[in-house]
Scaffold this active site. Structure first.
Site, PDB file in Angstrom:
ATOM      1  N   HIS A 260       0.835  -1.211   0.000  1.00 57.73           N
ATOM      2  CA  HIS A 260       0.000   0.000   0.000  1.00 57.73           C
ATOM      3  C   HIS A 260       0.870   1.261   0.000  1.00 57.73           C
ATOM      4  O   HIS A 260       0.690   2.157  -0.825  1.00 57.73           O
ATOM      5  CB  HIS A 260      -0.904  -0.060   1.239  1.00 57.73           C
ATOM      6  CG  HIS A 260      -1.762   1.139   1.485  1.00 57.73           C
ATOM      7  ND1 HIS A 260      -3.138   1.089   1.420  1.00 57.73           N
ATOM      8  CD2 HIS A 260      -1.455   2.421   1.809  1.00 57.73           C
ATOM      9  CE1 HIS A 260      -3.631   2.295   1.684  1.00 57.73           C
ATOM     10  NE2 HIS A 260      -2.633   3.124   1.940  1.00 57.73           N
ATOM     11  N   GLU A 261       1.836   1.313   0.891  1.00 57.86           N
ATOM     12  CA  GLU A 261       2.672   2.522   0.996  1.00 57.86           C
ATOM     13  C   GLU A 261       3.481   2.740  -0.288  1.00 57.86           C
ATOM     14  O   GLU A 261       3.637   3.864  -0.751  1.00 57.86           O
ATOM     15  CB  GLU A 261       3.606   2.431   2.204  1.00 57.86           C
ATOM     16  CG  GLU A 261       2.888   2.377   3.555  1.00 57.86           C
ATOM     17  CD  GLU A 261       1.941   3.535   3.784  1.00 57.86           C
ATOM     18  OE1 GLU A 261       2.198   4.657   3.293  1.00 57.86           O
ATOM     19  OE2 GLU A 261       0.912   3.337   4.457  1.00 57.86           O
ATOM     20  N   HIS A 264       1.455   4.323  -2.969  1.00 60.81           N
ATOM     21  CA  HIS A 264       1.453   5.793  -2.853  1.00 60.81           C
ATOM     22  C   HIS A 264       2.684   6.362  -3.540  1.00 60.81           C
ATOM     23  O   HIS A 264       2.606   7.318  -4.314  1.00 60.81           O
ATOM     24  CB  HIS A 264       1.481   6.233  -1.390  1.00 60.81           C
ATOM     25  CG  HIS A 264       0.156   6.112  -0.690  1.00 60.81           C
ATOM     26  ND1 HIS A 264      -1.027   6.510  -1.264  1.00 60.81           N
ATOM     27  CD2 HIS A 264      -0.149   5.656   0.545  1.00 60.81           C
ATOM     28  CE1 HIS A 264      -2.019   6.300  -0.399  1.00 60.81           C
ATOM     29  NE2 HIS A 264      -1.502   5.778   0.696  1.00 60.81           N
ATOM     30  N   HIS A 270      -5.801   6.914  -2.350  1.00 61.66           N
ATOM     31  CA  HIS A 270      -6.750   5.935  -1.821  1.00 61.66           C
ATOM     32  C   HIS A 270      -7.928   5.783  -2.775  1.00 61.66           C
ATOM     33  O   HIS A 270      -8.356   6.737  -3.406  1.00 61.66           O
ATOM     34  CB  HIS A 270      -7.226   6.381  -0.436  1.00 61.66           C
ATOM     35  CG  HIS A 270      -6.112   6.349   0.564  1.00 61.66           C
ATOM     36  ND1 HIS A 270      -5.811   7.396   1.392  1.00 61.66           N
ATOM     37  CD2 HIS A 270      -5.211   5.385   0.827  1.00 61.66           C
ATOM     38  CE1 HIS A 270      -4.769   7.077   2.132  1.00 61.66           C
ATOM     39  NE2 HIS A 270      -4.387   5.875   1.811  1.00 61.66           N
TER      40      HIS A 270
END
Ligand SMILES: [Zn+2]
Length: 789
Positions: A260-261, A264, A270
């Site tokens: 997830h990070e 980014h 999101h």
């Protein structure tokens, strides 16, 4: 929901605040670690003490289940790395009182996936793992990179002086976030951070331009680190110039969170900040903690692109339903109700996440995926056979078994409404029973078997000694280790053999040279069994499945399905839990099911324990714990066990490895960790610190304390995807030596030393000891708590 409520409270609790960055004092690592119960920082322990109640849980006595051992006691010092919480990124950051822009992004202006080539990274991204990272986090990050390599064209390479790179560190608190520090905007942003322009010009008058630039960079980083709630000065996006930092703090060391990070960092926002999100979810503004509303803003489709992919409730980038709530009620309500428990998954990339990433980066192939075949197509994935008889046949069903293929086994058909469903379709939610379908919708039923195909070689009809070779097309794996994974159903005679060969081609052997990697005969008969075979191929090759008829009479043969080949190491062990829905129906909460004991390549013996119906204080979840056990090599091993990383993955039994969303949890043995009463080393020899386990045959062994999580996976997620197939679940288990990660990642030779020392000055809370200090474990060098105890 209770979790989030607690977290809201914790964020208001002064005692639960993160500590300020540690002063840079040289302290030996052994002393630096606060010898607290769980080895966590004061901040985490604050939350822990207040909100969790880790008691001793007794397991009711029971017998031995096939291949699985149960016993009546569990060690009192079971360590829950999540302190009993099902932490999500936002909970963690919220508990740390970090007011990041969108929960875990530290930036201002930005885009869901940024439009414009200049923001894209090259597909190979340089990374630097800073010394502040925990060992387990380092291993998890490298594992996450493997997922990118397998499923996308994104690769990661150690930083070698490239101008733009991602530097990963452990933030000064329990948090996971991503930010960018753009060299271009430093001069303006540093003023936004409260440094006056006159101070800057004074500084510049004393320093040359280069040193000034470095000084400003350091200053900004110090200010950013100390004032994480300040977002307004930082530029958004993915690739910016220079070093971009990403924090993997406490409780962030999970595969899905790290993926997830990095998404980014690669330019993704999101999912629920998409411009069209109001068509799919309803944001309950009155339930959002006051002041946190900005976490739910959307981005205009002029600056943010959904890349032509529909809204994805299953994205690893979606908030969970209770993110930033005040009470226990959800802040996000999905327009399609069955997705309420889907949003917020942190297992890994969804299919749509991968589509978007691959579109943004124009991916055509990944670096480690080689081939996947479920034999659904008539061309059987380009596999060939030599002329003559007998042959492997593409089959739907074989009279001697299997009755149906593995790919489609137990797949669910879901009806939209009751009227469309046949009368026998079970209504959900209902108790789990064997053979029942776990659909996402309200009504679901299993499709009958025989939907797909598999390859079958009949040893019943072949003559003794006859053989048939099924050869893959030419494959081009990356040189080195590969993993061949497949399902085999054996109904043949005990002396029938399946040989796994590789035919490699090079200039000297234009017709190919055969190497044998594994011979399989016997084993568990009459069911689809998972096999992982480590290969070592250096050039163009074919994989060959050679079935050989033995001498004994056979009424069946070999069947093959769901083959995957990737340039990765295989998991070392498989723990198969058969009839899991029946076990879940009969196992009380608080009872732990143990795997057999396995040996790691280094020689350590271990096992995994699962609370199928949750620990008694954490029902609705499956809990999962790793234990060292006594084994045959213990006298020759180092104790306390140094830096072995356990990977426990619940397998998503999808036929294509790229679409498998395995649920991982990794824990690492820290030889410095001491027991909660400070009298023992936690990871010491199980004969010393473990408890005796007597098996049904009277033999015994010792089991050390368990480390893991009571919130490994919710039952609702366990029943999703293909974690349970044919009523069985698979855990893929490995225990790897990661002590080489103790050494700091080498700095680029080309990097100038000013830069290097600037990085060090900013990044390191305190210096790490050298690897050799950790490798030897002289018992005379005890932590102070042991001496005083
Ligand atoms: Zn995020």
């Amino acid at each position: 929901m209770l979790v989030a409520a607690s977290l809201t409270a914790s964020s208001r609790d002064i005692s639960a605040r993160p500590t300020s960055p540690s002063p840079r004092v040289v302290v030996p690592r052994r002393q630096r670690k606060a010898p607290t119960e769980n080895g966590h920082t004061a901040a985490v322990n604050g939350a822990h003490n207040r909100f969790t109640n880790l008691g001793i849980h007794h397991v009711s006595a029971s017998g031995v289940v096939t291949g699985v051992f149960r016993r009546a006691f569990i060690p009192s010092n079971e360590t829950d790395v999540d302190e009993g919480h099902d932490w999500d990124i936002f909970d963690i950051n919220q508990a740390a009182e970090l007011d990041l822009l969108e929960g875990d992004i530290d930036m201002t202006s930005g885009r869901n996936s940024i439009i414009g080539d200049s923001y894209r990274w090259p597909t190979t991204i340089p990374y630097y793992l800073e010394d502040s990272l925990e060992m387990n986090a380092k291993g998890v990050i490298l594992k996450a990179f493997d997922q990118y390599r397998l499923k996308t064209c994104i690769d990661f390479t150690p930083w070698n002086g490239e101008k733009n790179y991602i530097s990963v560190f452990k933030g000064s608190g329990p948090l996971c976030w991503f930010d960018t520090v753009n060299h271009k905007i430093l001069s303006s942003s540093i003023q936004d951070l409260g440094v006056s322009s006159s101070a800057l010009s004074l500084l510049s008058s004393y320093l040359n331009e280069r040193t000034y630039r470095k000084a400003v960079q350091v200053l900004v980083q110090v200010l950013v680190i100390s004032r994480l709630d300040y977002c307004n000065s930082l530029l958004a996006g993915n690739q910016q110039e220079g070093k971009q930092r990403l924090s993997i703090g406490n409780n962030c060391d999970r595969l899905g969170t790290v993926e997830h990070e990095f998404l980014h960092a690669l330019g993704f926002w999101h999912e629920q900040s998409r411009a069209d999100r109001d068509d799919y979810v309803n944001i309950m503004w009155d339930r959002i903690e006051p002041g946190k509303e900005h976490n739910f803003k959307t981005y205009d489709d002029k600056v943010s692109s959904a890349l032509g992919v529909p809204y994805d409730y299953g994205s690893v980038m979606h908030y969970s339903k209770t993110s930033f709530n005040i009470g226990s009620e959800p802040t996000i309500v999905t327009n399609i109700p069955s997705f309420m428990d889907v949003i917020g998954q942190r297992m890994g990339f969804s299919a749509s996440d991968l589509t978007k990433l691959n579109r943004l980066y124009n991916c055509t192939e990944s670096s480690t995926f080689v081939d996947s075949c479920d034999f659904k197509q008539e061309n059987i994935c380009g596999m060939i056979q030599e002329p003559g008889n007998p042959k492997w046949e593409q089959s739907r069903s074989v009279s001697g078994g299997p009755q149906h293929d593995f790919t489609a086994m137990g797949q669910c058909k879901v009806w939209k409404d009751a009227a469309a469903a046949p009368a026998q379709a079970p209504t959900a939610p209902t108790a789990p029973t064997a053979g029942q379908c776990w659909g996402a919708g309200a009504l679901a039923a299993r499709l009958p078997g025989g939907q797909g195909y598999f390859m079958h070689f009949s040893t019943a009809s072949a003559e003794p000694g006859q053989q048939a070779s099924l050869e893959s097309r030419w494959l081009y794996p990356k040189p080195g280790a590969q993993c061949l994974q497949f399902f085999l159903h054996n109904t043949g005679a005990a002396d029938d053999v399946l040989n796994i060969w590789v035919r490699e081609y090079d200039k000297a052997t234009p017709s190919g040279k055969l190497n044998l990697f594994k011979s399989i005969s016997g084993g568990v008969m009459g069911s689809w069994e998972l096999h992982n075979v480590d290969l070592n191929v250096t050039q163009k090759a074919r994989v060959v499945f050679q079935a050989v008829r033995g001498k004994s009479p056979s009424s069946g043969g070999f069947s093959l399905d769901d083959i995957n080949l990737s340039s990765t190491k295989c998991p070392q062990h498989v723990w198969r839990i058969r009839n899991i829905t029946r076990l879940m129906a009969t196992t009380p909460a608080g009872e732990k099911l143990y795997s057999p004991r396995f040996l790691s390549p280094a020689g350590y013996s271990f096992q995994v324990g699962a609370y199928l119906n949750g620990r008694s204080d954490r029902q609705g979840y499956m809990g999962l714990y790793f234990h060292l056990t006594s084994g045959p090599n213990d006298h020759n091993l180092k104790w306390p066990c140094p830096w072995q990383q356990a990977t426990m993955a619940l397998m998503d039994q999808h036929s294509d490895i790229r679409e498998q969303m395995n649920m991982h949890r990794m824990v690492t043995t820290d030889p410095d960790k001491v027991s909660s009463d400070g009298t023992e080393y936690y990871w010491d020899d199980p004969r010393k610190v473990g408890s005796k386990v007597t098996q049904s045959d009277g033999s015994f062994y010792y089991r050390g304390p368990g480390t893991g999580t009571s919130t490994f996976i919710t039952h609702s997620r366990l029943r999703s995807r293909q974690f349970i197939k044919g009523d069985d679940a698979f855990f893929l288990l490995s225990l790897d030596d990661i002590s080489d990660l103790l050494l700091p990642q080498p700095l680029p030779r080309s990097a100038d030393y000013a830069e290097a020392s600037a990085i060090k000055a900013v990044d390191q809370d305190s210096p790490q000891a050298t690897a050799s200090n950790h490798m030897e474990h002289p018992t005379k060098d005890l932590p102070s708590v042991l001496i005083s105890a």
